[in-house]
Each structure stands twice: as structure tokens, then as C-alpha cells.
Design a protein around this motif. Sequence first.
Motif, PDB file in Angstrom:
ATOM      1  N   UNK A 138      -0.746   0.537   7.103  1.00  0.00           N
ATOM      2  CA  UNK A 138      -0.524   0.849   5.696  1.00  0.00           C
ATOM      3  C   UNK A 138      -1.813   1.222   4.983  1.00  0.00           C
ATOM      4  N   UNK A 139      -2.914   0.583   5.385  1.00  0.00           N
ATOM      5  CA  UNK A 139      -4.212   0.874   4.777  1.00  0.00           C
ATOM      6  C   UNK A 139      -4.752   2.241   5.183  1.00  0.00           C
ATOM      7  N   UNK A 140      -4.281   2.753   6.314  1.00  0.00           N
ATOM      8  CA  UNK A 140      -4.827   3.996   6.840  1.00  0.00           C
ATOM      9  C   UNK A 140      -4.701   5.126   5.822  1.00  0.00           C
ATOM     10  N   UNK A 141      -3.555   5.244   5.193  1.00  0.00           N
ATOM     11  CA  UNK A 141      -3.363   6.321   4.224  1.00  0.00           C
ATOM     12  C   UNK A 141      -4.203   6.091   2.970  1.00  0.00           C
TER      13      UNK A 141
ATOM     14  N   UNK B  84      -6.652   8.460   0.130  1.00  0.00           N
ATOM     15  CA  UNK B  84      -6.812   7.907  -1.224  1.00  0.00           C
ATOM     16  C   UNK B  84      -5.472   7.916  -1.976  1.00  0.00           C
ATOM     17  N   UNK B  85      -4.406   7.545  -1.268  1.00  0.00           N
ATOM     18  CA  UNK B  85      -3.074   7.533  -1.865  1.00  0.00           C
ATOM     19  C   UNK B  85      -2.476   6.143  -1.739  1.00  0.00           C
TER      20      UNK B  85
ATOM     21  N   UNK C 119       0.818  -1.209   0.000  1.00  0.00           N
ATOM     22  CA  UNK C 119       0.000   0.000   0.000  1.00  0.00           C
ATOM     23  C   UNK C 119       0.851   1.257   0.000  1.00  0.00           C
ATOM     24  N   UNK C 120       2.062   1.160   0.520  1.00  0.00           N
ATOM     25  CA  UNK C 120       2.971   2.307   0.503  1.00  0.00           C
ATOM     26  C   UNK C 120       3.649   2.450  -0.843  1.00  0.00           C
ATOM     27  N   UNK C 121       3.615   1.376  -1.645  1.00  0.00           N
ATOM     28  CA  UNK C 121       4.296   1.381  -2.930  1.00  0.00           C
ATOM     29  C   UNK C 121       5.655   0.711  -2.832  1.00  0.00           C
TER      30      UNK C 121
ATOM     31  N   UNK D  35      -8.037   3.818  12.392  1.00  0.00           N
ATOM     32  CA  UNK D  35      -8.581   3.251  11.159  1.00  0.00           C
ATOM     33  C   UNK D  35     -10.088   3.074  11.273  1.00  0.00           C
ATOM     34  N   UNK D  36     -10.555   2.550  12.401  1.00  0.00           N
ATOM     35  CA  UNK D  36     -11.988   2.319  12.586  1.00  0.00           C
ATOM     36  C   UNK D  36     -12.776   3.606  12.501  1.00  0.00           C
TER      37      UNK D  36
END
Length: 365
Positions: free
Chosen positions: A108-111, A116-117, A63-65, A148-149
Motif C-alpha cells: 500500500x505504501x508503494x504507491x 505521491x498518491x 493508504x489506498x483511501x 519498495x526498497x
Amino acid sequence: MVLHIVGSTASADAVAVAVQSNTPVLLWGEPGTGKTAFVRSLASGLGWPCEIIIAAIHEPADFAGLPVVRETGVEFVPPAWAVRLARAGRGILFCDEISCAPPAVQAGLLRVIHERVVGELTLSGISMVAAANPPDQAAGGWDLAAPLANRFCHLDWRLEPEAWVSGMLAGWPTPAIPRLPEGWEAGVPAARALMAAFIRARPHLLLQVPKEEDRAGRAWPSGRAWDDMAARLWAAGNAAGVGRDVLALLVCGCVGDGPGLEFLSWQEKLDLPDPEELLANPASFRLPDRGDKTFAVLSAVVAAAVGRLDGGRWMAAWEILAKAAEEGAADVAAASARALAQARRPDLPLPVEQVRAFLPVLRGV
């Protein structure tokens, strides 16, 4: 196409509203209840692409790339699914089994969810949907981290036996998907004004961070939850014409059942006048007998005026505020007066007489 719904129709409508309003939504349900099938068919019904990723089998770097060395430096290259969504410009990213993802992956999902990045790619216009199993059904699962929640509208997804039996015997129906009309976001300022009036009356419900980890992983009230999600979904749901049961799911899904139900009960008892009717005829304004209702009415009037501001609406709003102040509600009207003053433009007339009661509040605006 056939839209398979074996869960609650109200929950399905709530998901459709959240997706179209670009508000992240998290479906909680046991395995085999059709969450993935529904999201896929919803995307198809909207004519959007849908990318499905299993969060539990990914690494944070996904997710960070992935870092790639270029002549100009290191770039974080996004995965193929992100590139496909970015090229489409509209679509759904469905993150399944999010509660089975370890904390590092959730971070990682948080961003991705919030900004939306993905890597160095922005997924503007992409709606985020996630699914999670209850703790007793999630093998090797983790509670969702509170940050996150708090960025999701949480909806329970249950299998409805009657709908399943009917679909198996008579074929799966194709229910109408609630559609958001063009320009629906014009209702967001009024929805925010309504939420602000409620929090002014119930300030203890603005922020309640749960101390228990399991509760922190579900919906709880925060400034972000009320503003960025609940107000937005309230405006979207009303614009789509959904029932009060769907509105209740959306609000409670953002701020939790207790605060959400208290807001719904409070709002139902307000019986607010139409702000557009008041702006068209300021003389018809009557000061409510409750301070919270007065605040809600004046906030809605200012939100409506600012949303489509011209000289007539500007002066009408000031006349209503001045009338409220003259009748003893200057302190309640002060916040609305400040908001209206901040929206002033050089081409608008100066409301000299109407603004006198608010001069102490408006100094420096």
C-alpha cells in the motif's frame, strides 16, 4: 529552533539534500538514536510541516483511501494527515517503523512513495522520509520488498557518542542545513550524462537485483536507481556544495556500496573539462585518450547545450562532436549526436558540414 543531531553530520546533510530534492530517503538505525527527532527538527528548520505515521499500525486501506459511496460513485477518501499535507503544498511525510509493517501494508505504501498518491489525493511537493530498524532490532519485522526498497535512498543512522555527550553538557548545536539554490535542477541533465557514461563503461552495473531477501530490501542498482535518484541527488548535492563524503552516501544509498564506490572512483579519475568552457570555445576541445572519458565529455557538452539552447550553443556543440568524429571517435560521439539532433528547433541553423559524419546514425531522427 534547535536542530538536534546525534547521528553523523554527513548523514544529516545527506538527508537534508534528499528531502529538498524530493527524493525518498530511508533511515536505517537502532531504536533511540534520534531519527524521528531529527526529521521533525529538519522540517522545522526548513519551515515545512511534518506528518508522522507509524507504518506498522496501519492497514493497506489507510493508504489506498477509505471507500465512500457518493451519488456519482465510490470515492476513496484520503486520511486527514494526507489532506493537511496537500493543503500545505510542501512538507515531509515521515513513515516510521516501515520494516515492521507487513507485506500488504508495504504494498500500500508503494504507491504513496512512488506516485505521491493517497486515495484520490496527489501529494505533489511532499518529501518522503521513512525509518527502519535493523532486522535484529525490529520486533516481528519483515524484510522490505525489493520494489519498495529500490525507490529509496538508504542511509545508515548511527548514534555518535561524542555528539551526544557534547549536546547534553553544552547544549545542542544548531548546524547549518545544506540549502539547495534556486534552479539546482539545471544540473540534472549533466549528472545523467555522467551516470550514462559510467554505465556505458560498466554495463554490468546497470541492473543487479539481489537474490537474497535481506539484500533486496536495501539499496541495489537499477535503471530507476541510477536515473531517478542517484543522478538527481548527485546534481542536488553538488548544487548545495556538500562534501564528497555526503555525495558518496547519497550515491551508495541509491545503488549500493559496491556500484556506488566504483562510480565514485571512476568519476574521480576522469578530470573532465567544464562543458561551458568548451561551448564558449569549441576549438579548445581535445579528444581524450579513453573512450569512456570521451563519451562523458561529449555527453556533458550536449546536456549543457540542450539545457540552455540557442543558435550559438547549438553550433558549438556540433563543432565539438564533428571534431571528435574527425579524430576517430565517430562511434563514441554517435549517441551524443543523436541526442543533440533530437533537441533541434526550427529556428536553429542546420549544421550541414558538421553533421555529415553522423548521417547513418541520424537517419529518421
